[in-house]
Enzyme design. Sequence first.
Site, PDB file in Angstrom:
ATOM      1  N   LYS A  87     -17.773  17.942 -14.006  1.00  7.28           N
ATOM      2  CA  LYS A  87     -17.390  16.641 -13.443  1.00  7.28           C
ATOM      3  C   LYS A  87     -18.683  15.879 -13.169  1.00  7.28           C
ATOM      4  O   LYS A  87     -19.422  16.204 -12.252  1.00  7.28           O
ATOM      5  CB  LYS A  87     -16.576  16.796 -12.168  1.00  7.28           C
ATOM      6  CG  LYS A  87     -16.076  15.459 -11.648  1.00  7.28           C
ATOM      7  CD  LYS A  87     -15.182  15.614 -10.447  1.00  7.28           C
ATOM      8  CE  LYS A  87     -14.519  14.286 -10.084  1.00  7.28           C
ATOM      9  NZ  LYS A  87     -15.464  13.228  -9.752  1.00  7.28           N
ATOM     10  N   GLU A 132     -14.305  21.244 -17.792  1.00  4.47           N
ATOM     11  CA  GLU A 132     -15.448  20.388 -18.113  1.00  4.47           C
ATOM     12  C   GLU A 132     -16.233  20.127 -16.840  1.00  4.47           C
ATOM     13  O   GLU A 132     -15.679  20.168 -15.744  1.00  4.47           O
ATOM     14  CB  GLU A 132     -14.966  19.047 -18.681  1.00  4.47           C
ATOM     15  CG  GLU A 132     -14.282  19.202 -20.015  1.00  4.47           C
ATOM     16  CD  GLU A 132     -13.783  17.860 -20.555  1.00  4.47           C
ATOM     17  OE1 GLU A 132     -14.282  16.816 -20.130  1.00  4.47           O
ATOM     18  OE2 GLU A 132     -12.880  17.894 -21.408  1.00  4.47           O
ATOM     19  N   ARG A 177      -1.872   9.348 -12.582  1.00  2.00           N
ATOM     20  CA  ARG A 177      -2.564  10.402 -11.866  1.00  2.00           C
ATOM     21  C   ARG A 177      -1.618  11.594 -11.876  1.00  2.00           C
ATOM     22  O   ARG A 177      -0.885  11.842 -10.934  1.00  2.00           O
ATOM     23  CB  ARG A 177      -2.835   9.958 -10.434  1.00  2.00           C
ATOM     24  CG  ARG A 177      -3.740  10.882  -9.669  1.00  2.00           C
ATOM     25  CD  ARG A 177      -3.754  10.511  -8.208  1.00  2.00           C
ATOM     26  NE  ARG A 177      -4.530   9.321  -7.915  1.00  2.00           N
ATOM     27  CZ  ARG A 177      -5.857   9.294  -7.908  1.00  2.00           C
ATOM     28  NH1 ARG A 177      -6.542  10.367  -8.181  1.00  2.00           N
ATOM     29  NH2 ARG A 177      -6.492   8.200  -7.606  1.00  2.00           N
ATOM     30  N   ARG A 191     -17.321   5.732 -14.700  1.00  2.00           N
ATOM     31  CA  ARG A 191     -16.347   5.875 -15.771  1.00  2.00           C
ATOM     32  C   ARG A 191     -16.478   4.713 -16.744  1.00  2.00           C
ATOM     33  O   ARG A 191     -16.698   3.573 -16.320  1.00  2.00           O
ATOM     34  CB  ARG A 191     -14.940   5.879 -15.148  1.00  2.00           C
ATOM     35  CG  ARG A 191     -13.808   6.193 -16.122  1.00  2.00           C
ATOM     36  CD  ARG A 191     -13.702   7.664 -16.332  1.00  2.00           C
ATOM     37  NE  ARG A 191     -12.602   8.055 -17.188  1.00  2.00           N
ATOM     38  CZ  ARG A 191     -11.412   8.443 -16.755  1.00  2.00           C
ATOM     39  NH1 ARG A 191     -11.146   8.437 -15.462  1.00  2.00           N
ATOM     40  NH2 ARG A 191     -10.491   8.844 -17.599  1.00  2.00           N
TER      41      ARG A 191
HETATM   42  P1  AMP Z   1     -12.593  10.691  -8.657  1.00  2.00           P
HETATM   43  O1  AMP Z   1     -13.369   9.443  -8.992  1.00  2.00           O
HETATM   44  O2  AMP Z   1     -13.234  11.501  -7.596  1.00  2.00           O
HETATM   45  O3  AMP Z   1     -11.129  10.399  -8.439  1.00  2.00           O
HETATM   46  O4  AMP Z   1     -12.642  11.641  -9.946  1.00  2.00           O
HETATM   47  C1  AMP Z   1     -12.231  11.177 -11.181  1.00  2.00           C
HETATM   48  C2  AMP Z   1     -13.438  10.678 -11.955  1.00  2.00           C
HETATM   49  O5  AMP Z   1     -14.270  11.745 -12.363  1.00  2.00           O
HETATM   50  C3  AMP Z   1     -13.089  10.019 -13.264  1.00  2.00           C
HETATM   51  O6  AMP Z   1     -12.671   8.708 -13.074  1.00  2.00           O
HETATM   52  C4  AMP Z   1     -14.401  10.098 -14.025  1.00  2.00           C
HETATM   53  O7  AMP Z   1     -15.181   8.960 -13.726  1.00  2.00           O
HETATM   54  C5  AMP Z   1     -15.085  11.290 -13.433  1.00  2.00           C
HETATM   55  N1  AMP Z   1     -15.324  12.393 -14.388  1.00  2.00           N
HETATM   56  C6  AMP Z   1     -16.480  13.072 -14.432  1.00  2.00           C
HETATM   57  N2  AMP Z   1     -16.458  14.012 -15.357  1.00  2.00           N
HETATM   58  C7  AMP Z   1     -15.257  13.950 -15.970  1.00  2.00           C
HETATM   59  C8  AMP Z   1     -14.652  14.680 -17.052  1.00  2.00           C
HETATM   60  N3  AMP Z   1     -15.280  15.675 -17.675  1.00  2.00           N
HETATM   61  N4  AMP Z   1     -13.391  14.319 -17.424  1.00  2.00           N
HETATM   62  C9  AMP Z   1     -12.750  13.309 -16.794  1.00  2.00           C
HETATM   63  N5  AMP Z   1     -13.267  12.587 -15.764  1.00  2.00           N
HETATM   64  C10 AMP Z   1     -14.518  12.902 -15.349  1.00  2.00           C
END
Ligand code: AMP
Length: 572
Positions: free
Chosen positions: A241, A239, A414, A246
């Site tokens: 990102k 998917e 996680r 969130r």
């Molecule tokens: P990080 O904040 O860098 O740890 O990355 C995780 C975050 O990516 C999640 O908490 C979501 O807010 C975001 N995210 C963006 N696209 C997606 C997706 N397709 N599936 C799950 N999380 C996603």
Amino acid sequence: MRRWSELAERVAATTRTSEKTSLLADYLRTLDADELPIAVVFLTGRPFPEADQRATGIGWATIAIALERVAGTDRAALGAAYDRFSDISAAVGDVLEMAGHAPNPAVSPSLFEVAATFAAIEAASGPARKADLLADLLARADPKTARGIVRILSGELRIGLREGLVEAALAKAYDRPLDAVKRAGMLTGDIGQTATLAREGRLDGAALALFHPLKFMLASPAEDATEIITRLGPVVWVEDKYDGIRCQLHREGSTVRLYSRDLHDISSQFPEVVTAARDLPWAGILDGEILAWRDGTVLPFIALQSRLGRKDPSAAILADVPVIFVAWDVLGLDAAARDGVVAPTLELPLTERRRLLEGLGLPLAEDGGGFALSHLSEAGSTDALEAAFAEARARRNEGLMVKDPTSIYSPGRRGYGWLKMKKALATIDCVVVGVEVGHGKRHGVLSDYTFAVRDEARDQLVTIGKAYSGLTDAEIATMTRWFEEHTISQHGRYRVVEPTVVVEVAFDVILRSNRHKSGFALRFPRIARLRLDKDAREADTLETVTRLFEGLQAGAEHLVTAGARKSSTAGG
Ligand code: AMP
């Protein structure tokens, strides 16, 4: 409370998991029905349950003021003690002991009194009033009990306990199947409530309640396509990102609530999403991201930033930065409302959850609605993954979120079910533990950060690097003020600060090094961005760093071998 504090110290004194579990189970069995939920919430290192919106608002400075009142010492004494222990609760205990603080055991506070004081501290406005309440509590607590209280207030339990261990102890204490305890914990999202259900033999009664946010499933960083395919393959779901915020959406009838990653109700900030989600023919819970979006394109995160924290935004702002909800998961669903509960879907495989999501009839942005579904494709090779990465970047997204199509949704974990692939290289989330004034144009501000990752085995933060801030001048100015107010002790230019700020650090290579406590160093580290949406518990772990290091080593060997092959060909 004294017994809780003693237990915490005994749990801290052993590294053996089975012994920790037994100590906990023995303790839990002695508690009555009312004490149990308080004690277990405290055992997770929190003054209030995780999904509770309250926070005490107490930091180092308030603890120091309260301590000055109780022990008659000055702030420097606490700073000096912290330098000896690197642990605020141990430092407080030490200062009280040195001051000969020995209140009458008859006035020692109970668990209820501590919980009630935490609630009063939260409700009190202003640091002076909060410090008064804390001082009254500490005045009645002997040094050991005070250590326990400060462990909870500082959010640094440091006794080597994870929620999984508390769940194992609950299973053992009340002789219930561990799976049943874990499932109840997952559905209720509340360890205190889970404890009560376990005690009363009602774990089967755990329900997925609407309008109580669940913890979000988290992703682990992955360093390249090879690692992702090896871990999740042969075929993975890919998917985009998205770079927004969130959000968990709960809906039933005409009631809609939105929750942020730290489980706060943010419904009033995004009225257009609330309106879009009203009056749909099902009740349920969705996981996704709020994204600034106009005419079919994602707007940069900086646009969305102007909407954050703004309750009841004006019509002008709503028109300037419209947002949509990009959905990628469904955690609970019912065709009809059932008074605040829904059937959980989070234990179904992702393939099944996606099918349900696609069948929800969400009003899509392309048709003038407020929703989108995450862009999904499949990849069965590293080449396909690299191509998907490039396409996601072309759609102006951060990178990829790669998911195991067979995985269940694990709230708060996680794990390796979801891996994020962001840049050519991974970034890691670190906690700032020290700051210094910068040089040149940054001489008046605290712009050099020393940061650490979590060593889960030893339950402590271990330093991994130091970097000049890559933040904007405005961010540096705000953070400078914050760090000044949250300095624990000062050593020349260097300030030890409260370890709560998370930064995302980019780097070129991870190296083994004795310079930092983690045993690793980063080459060319730079602060990519502030992660005020994450708390210190969410920082990356030493285990992740080790894994990335090993992955990079393997990659480097591959390069070396390829290089050697080339030169031997050239030589031959
Ligand atoms: P990080 O904040 O860098 O740890 O990355 C995780 C975050 O990516 C999640 O908490 C979501 O807010 C975001 N995210 C963006 N696209 C997606 C997706 N397709 N599936 C799950 N999380 C996603």
